[in-house]
Design a protein around this motif. Sequence first.
Motif: not given
Length: 392
Positions: A18-19, A40-42, A44-49, A52-56
Motif C-alpha cells: 500500500f503506497g 500488486f500495489f494499492c 489512495n491517490d488516483p494519479r498513482k493508479r 503500473p508502478f515498477h511493472g505492478y
Amino acid sequence: MTDFIDTVSARSAPLVVFGASVTGEIVLSLLDILKIQPSFFCDNDPRKRVAPFHGYKVVSRERLCREHPDAIVVIAAGRYFHEIKRQLTQAGFTDVFSDADVIGCVDLENTPSSKLEKIAWHLAKLGKLPAVGKGLHLPRLDVVVTTRCTLKCRHCSSLMPYYKKPSDADPSRLMRALDRILSCVDQIAHVELLGGEPFLDTNLPAVAQQLLDSGKVLHIDVVTNGTVVPPEKELVALKHDRISVVIDDYGRLSKKVRPLCAVLKKQGIDFRVNRHWAWADLGGFKSRGRSPQQREKLFARCNFNSCAELLDGRLYRCPRSSHGTQTGTIPDYPSDSVDILAGPRDKNSLRKKLKAFYYGKKSIRACDHCRGNTSDSLTLDPAEQNNRSKRQ
Ligand SMILES: C[S@@+](CC[C@H](N)C(=O)[O-])C[C@H]1O[C@@H](n2cnc3c(N)ncnc32)[C@H](O)[C@@H]1O
Ligand code: SF4
Ligand code: SF4
C-alpha cells in the motif's frame, strides 16, 4: 505481532504493498532481498493508479477491500501509516504490516551492500543501517540553501512566511560549514537540499557537487515545490545516480510540475512526484511549560525528530527548531544546536559533539514550543496559502 515472513509463508493470500511511492520502492527492494514478489500495489491517490508502478498494477483502496478482503498488506506510506492502518482495520483486514516489519525480516548484516545502497537512507532513518566499522554515520542531514520561496504556505513547517528578509545561503559560509561536517563524519546516508524553494538558489549545483565530491554521501534529494524550472545547464549538475529531485505537487499551486518533469526526463535526472494528503499542525510558538519527560515523549513520536538541519552555519535537530530560532519565534536555546562554524576547531571535538547531538539527545527545548508532527497532528490541508503576505 505475527512475523511478516511467517504470515506470507502460511497463507496463500495476495500480498499487496500500500503506497506506490518512495517507501513502496523501498519495500519492493526489501521483498526482492527476501525473494518475495508482491501481487500488486494499492494507493489512495488516483494519479498513482494511471500507470503500473515498477511493472505492478496499482488499485484503489475500495477495489482492494471489495476484491481482496483476505490480502496481506504492507503499508509503505511513511507518516500516513496510522491513518491507512485505521482504514484497513476498519475494513476488516487482519494481516497488516509496516515497512519496518519487512525490514525486521531482512538479515541486513549479511546482505551485499550493493543491494542496500539505494535504501540505505531509509534504513538509517529507522536506525537499521548496519554500521561499517566504528565511524560516525549520520542518518540524515537537511541543508537549507535558501529561505526564499515562491509560495507562502501558512503552515510551512520551515516557517518561510516568518522571514522578514529571506535570502540565499552565503555560498562560502555554507561551503565551510559543509566542509567541517564532512571532514569529521564517515558517512551521511541521506541529504536533503531544500529551502524555501531550492531551485531559486543558483548555488545549488555547487552544493550538490561538494557533497558528491566528499564520497561520503549515499543519496541526495533536492526537494522542490514544483513552481520553478531551472535552466537546463544548471540541472545537468544534478544528473547523478546518487541524486533525485523530489517534486512536492501542491495541485494548482505547483504550476510547473509538468514542464519540470519533462526537462528532468530529457536530462535523465531521477525524480519522483509527491502528493501530500495532510500536513501537521505544529501549533503556536508559546511555551507549553512541558517537563523534560513530556518533551521526550513528544520528541520520540515526532516525524521531524530525524530531520537534522544545517541553517546558516548551525546544525539543529528539526526545521521547527532551526527556523524558529532564526526567525525569533522560538527562543535561542544553546543546547538545541551545534555551531558548526564557530564551534570546536579540532576535528575530534566536533566529531564528539556531532555524535552526542545525533545520538545522545532525547529531546530539544524547542519541543516545548510545538505540537509536533505526529500521526494525530496530520490535520491540515497541505500548502494553504497565506494571502495576507505578499509573495516573494
Ligand atoms: C519546507 S519544504 C521545502 C521544500 C519545498 N519548498 C517544498 O515545499 O517542497 C520541505 C518539506 O516540508 C513539508 N512540509 C511543510 N510544511 C509541513 C507541515 N506543516 N507538515 C508536514 N510537512 C510539511 C513540505 O511538503 C516539503 O515536503
Ligand atoms: S513551498 Fe511552502 S512548504 Fe515549501 S518552503 Fe515554501 S512555504 Fe514552505
Ligand atoms: S516536536 Fe520537537 S522535534 Fe518535533 S517538530 Fe516540534 S520541535 Fe521539532
